[in-house]
Design a protein around this motif. Structure first.
Motif, PDB file in Angstrom:
ATOM      1  N   ALA A 102       0.946  -1.115  -0.007  1.00 31.47           N
ATOM      2  CA  ALA A 102       0.019   0.184   0.212  1.00 31.47           C
ATOM      3  C   ALA A 102       0.931   1.128  -0.006  1.00 31.47           C
ATOM      4  N   PHE A 103       0.340   2.273  -0.515  1.00 32.87           N
ATOM      5  CA  PHE A 103       0.962   3.617  -0.484  1.00 32.87           C
ATOM      6  C   PHE A 103       0.572   4.286   0.582  1.00 32.87           C
ATOM      7  N   ALA A 104       1.453   4.877   1.485  1.00 32.65           N
ATOM      8  CA  ALA A 104       1.298   5.946   2.505  1.00 32.65           C
ATOM      9  C   ALA A 104       0.508   6.947   1.783  1.00 32.65           C
ATOM     10  N   PRO A 105      -0.383   7.984   2.686  1.00 36.66           N
ATOM     11  CA  PRO A 105      -0.822   9.145   2.309  1.00 36.66           C
ATOM     12  C   PRO A 105       0.154   9.938   1.698  1.00 36.66           C
ATOM     13  N   GLY A 106       0.022  10.779   0.710  1.00 41.95           N
ATOM     14  CA  GLY A 106       1.046  11.633   0.181  1.00 41.95           C
ATOM     15  C   GLY A 106       2.254  11.251  -0.653  1.00 41.95           C
ATOM     16  N   ARG A 107       2.469   9.791  -0.688  1.00 38.11           N
ATOM     17  CA  ARG A 107       3.587   9.351  -1.362  1.00 38.11           C
ATOM     18  C   ARG A 107       3.785   9.893  -2.735  1.00 38.11           C
ATOM     19  N   LEU A 108       2.987  10.164  -3.659  1.00 36.71           N
ATOM     20  CA  LEU A 108       3.039  10.452  -4.833  1.00 36.71           C
ATOM     21  C   LEU A 108       3.185  11.632  -5.126  1.00 36.71           C
ATOM     22  N   VAL A 109       2.659  12.589  -4.334  1.00 35.12           N
ATOM     23  CA  VAL A 109       3.052  13.969  -4.430  1.00 35.12           C
ATOM     24  C   VAL A 109       4.447  14.135  -3.910  1.00 35.12           C
ATOM     25  N   HIS A 110       5.128  13.653  -2.772  1.00 37.80           N
ATOM     26  CA  HIS A 110       6.312  13.751  -2.566  1.00 37.80           C
ATOM     27  C   HIS A 110       7.470  13.194  -3.545  1.00 37.80           C
ATOM     28  N   LEU A 111       7.062  12.140  -4.437  1.00 33.94           N
ATOM     29  CA  LEU A 111       7.997  11.428  -5.354  1.00 33.94           C
ATOM     30  C   LEU A 111       7.911  12.067  -6.649  1.00 33.94           C
ATOM     31  N   THR A 112       6.717  12.758  -7.022  1.00 36.99           N
ATOM     32  CA  THR A 112       6.716  13.336  -8.397  1.00 36.99           C
ATOM     33  C   THR A 112       7.283  14.652  -8.209  1.00 36.99           C
ATOM     34  N   ALA A 113       7.171  15.338  -7.074  1.00 36.31           N
ATOM     35  CA  ALA A 113       7.774  16.639  -6.578  1.00 36.31           C
ATOM     36  C   ALA A 113       9.477  16.490  -6.637  1.00 36.31           C
ATOM     37  N   LEU A 114       9.896  15.457  -6.169  1.00 36.27           N
ATOM     38  CA  LEU A 114      11.520  15.288  -5.926  1.00 36.27           C
ATOM     39  C   LEU A 114      11.793  14.999  -7.613  1.00 36.27           C
ATOM     40  N   GLY A 115      10.891  14.245  -8.344  1.00 35.49           N
ATOM     41  CA  GLY A 115      11.523  13.863  -9.829  1.00 35.49           C
ATOM     42  C   GLY A 115      11.562  15.153 -10.571  1.00 35.49           C
ATOM     43  N   ASP A 116      10.420  16.093 -10.352  1.00 33.06           N
ATOM     44  CA  ASP A 116      10.567  17.342 -11.287  1.00 33.06           C
ATOM     45  C   ASP A 116      11.867  17.986 -10.746  1.00 33.06           C
ATOM     46  N   ARG A 117      12.083  18.338  -9.391  1.00 31.60           N
ATOM     47  CA  ARG A 117      13.045  19.041  -8.818  1.00 31.60           C
ATOM     48  C   ARG A 117      14.433  18.560  -9.413  1.00 31.60           C
ATOM     49  N   HIS A 118      14.544  17.540  -9.509  1.00 32.75           N
ATOM     50  CA  HIS A 118      15.809  16.889  -9.747  1.00 32.75           C
ATOM     51  C   HIS A 118      15.897  16.470 -11.332  1.00 32.75           C
ATOM     52  N   ASP A 119      15.150  16.547 -12.033  1.00 35.19           N
ATOM     53  CA  ASP A 119      14.920  16.146 -13.351  1.00 35.19           C
ATOM     54  C   ASP A 119      15.352  14.602 -13.422  1.00 35.19           C
ATOM     55  N   ALA A 120      14.525  13.873 -12.601  1.00 34.63           N
ATOM     56  CA  ALA A 120      15.024  12.400 -12.459  1.00 34.63           C
ATOM     57  C   ALA A 120      14.034  11.576 -13.553  1.00 34.63           C
ATOM     58  N   ASP A 121      14.570  10.271 -13.835  1.00 35.45           N
ATOM     59  CA  ASP A 121      13.975   9.385 -14.601  1.00 35.45           C
ATOM     60  C   ASP A 121      13.243   8.264 -13.515  1.00 35.45           C
ATOM     61  N   LEU A 122      13.780   8.139 -12.515  1.00 37.73           N
ATOM     62  CA  LEU A 122      13.273   7.151 -11.484  1.00 37.73           C
ATOM     63  C   LEU A 122      13.227   8.062 -10.087  1.00 37.73           C
ATOM     64  N   VAL A 123      12.105   7.485  -9.343  1.00 36.17           N
ATOM     65  CA  VAL A 123      12.343   8.266  -7.825  1.00 36.17           C
ATOM     66  C   VAL A 123      11.797   7.289  -6.961  1.00 36.17           C
ATOM     67  N   ALA A 124      12.545   6.818  -6.053  1.00 36.63           N
ATOM     68  CA  ALA A 124      12.229   5.820  -5.014  1.00 36.63           C
ATOM     69  C   ALA A 124      12.253   6.447  -3.503  1.00 36.63           C
ATOM     70  N   ASP A 125      11.658   5.728  -2.544  1.00 36.80           N
ATOM     71  CA  ASP A 125      11.721   6.381  -1.110  1.00 36.80           C
ATOM     72  C   ASP A 125      11.993   5.041  -0.358  1.00 36.80           C
ATOM     73  N   ASN A 126      12.151   5.569   0.844  1.00 30.59           N
ATOM     74  CA  ASN A 126      12.377   4.322   1.919  1.00 30.59           C
ATOM     75  C   ASN A 126      11.038   3.508   2.221  1.00 30.59           C
TER      76      ASN A 126
END
Length: 342
Positions: A102-126
């Protein structure tokens, strides 16, 4: 006068859920994805289930138009099912969600924001580790005091994916992928792998020059195969262990020009292949240890010298695990269990 038709909002993230006999966990996974505070679509790919998975998916589609169902003609395993989902995805990002997670609340907001900020192609979390039978979070995969944001390159990824030796196997991370990157590089999961496919897909992305960002914040609930608290098998995982196929994949990568030209990466992949072989041997020993059959354990240990250091590492991990469990604060675990993550 009628209002003009409103064009549907395209999803920012396509959540792909490969589901095989997932009737007990599918609703939880889907609801956690629909609860994300950004435009999503949820693509359930039924991998020829024999239970009520399809009926549950159809009910979820009736309840929410953001849910779609793709039917696989035959059981092809998680790689084949995910590839079907990727092919059907419309979002800017693709997020893989296992049907028992399952996703925790806010997961995709957090990851997509990181992806855009760092111009990333893959973004993972703990990851949060989740004990299915205890209904509780029992820890995290990575230390929460680790470097907040890391740029993961191929050698570091493989170094942290040495089967049975790395403190946590990075091959179990669940990145989101920029769809444009996967499309332009023609990247898909290796269909022949039913086990270790996440490692294979991520390393393929890295070797295609994908920019990989890892956040130390945990936002993904990863169901343990064997619960840390309950000491029971989750009963949810459908993964068929195939260490021979994993080892063959790592050895085959040694012939890739990009790998041959990188001595460090070559050594790490060879080390991973060796570790997988040793893990295969250890898997034949461990049942005797768990059953407390000392004579059978000793006989199995003598078949392969590598079982002895494996036993030492196992005992050390068990000691660290028990110490960690003793430090877990009950209120924190309970509050997470009683939230929308359950």
């Amino acid at each position: 006068m009628q209002n003009p038709a409103i064009a549907p909002v395209l999803p920012l993230v396509s959540v792909v859920i490969a589901a095989f006999n997932a009737e007990d966990s599918l609703d939880r996974a889907v609801q956690s994805a629909l609860a994300q505070k950004l435009p999503v679509e949820v693509i359930i790919v039924d991998d020829a289930s024999g239970d009520k998975t399809v009926a549950i998916a159809e009910r979820l589609m009736e309840q929410d138009p953001r849910v779609r169902l793709v039917l696989s003609e035959a059981n092809g395993g998680p790689s084949v099912a995910r590839n079907l989902g990727i092919g059907a995805a419309r979002g800017e990002w693709i997020a893989i969600l296992d049907a028992d997670d399952a996703f925790a609340p806010g997961r995709l907001v957090h990851l997509t924001a990181l992806g855009d900020r760092h111009d990333a192609d893959l973004v993972a979390d703990n990851l949060f580790f989740y004990d299915w039978h205890a209904g509780a979070v029992v820890g995290t995969a990575l230390s929460r005091t680790a470097e907040p944001i890391r740029h993961i390159r191929p050698a570091e990824f493989v170094r942290n994916a040495i089967t049975g030796r790395s403190p946590f196997d990075f091959g179990q991370l669940k990145p989101i992928f920029r769809r444009r990157f996967l499309t332009t590089r023609c990247l898909r999961y290796p269909p022949q792998l039913r086990h270790g496919e996440d490692f294979a897909f991520i390393i393929d992305c890295l070797l295609a020059d994908g920019r990989f960002i890892l956040s130390a914040e945990p936002h993904y609930l990863f169901t343990q195969r064997q619960g840390s608290i309950s000491d029971q098998g989750s009963g949810q995982s459908r993964t068929l262990l195939n260490l021979d196929a994993m080892r063959a994949h790592s050895l085959a990568m040694l012939d890739l020009p990009r790998v041959r030209d990188d001595r460090v990466l070559s050594r790490l992949l060879a080390r991973r292949a060796s570790a997988i072989r040793q893990q295969h041997s250890w898997n034949r020993v461990y049942p005797h240890l768990r059953a407390r059959k000392p004579m059978a354990l000793l006989e199995a240990m003598m078949t392969d010298w590598s079982n002895w250091p494996m036993l030492g590492r196992h005992l050390i991990r068990r000691w660290h695990h028990r110490a960690q469990m003793a430090r877990i604060v009950q209120p924190e675990r309970t509050s997470l269990s009683n939230s929308t993550l359950s």
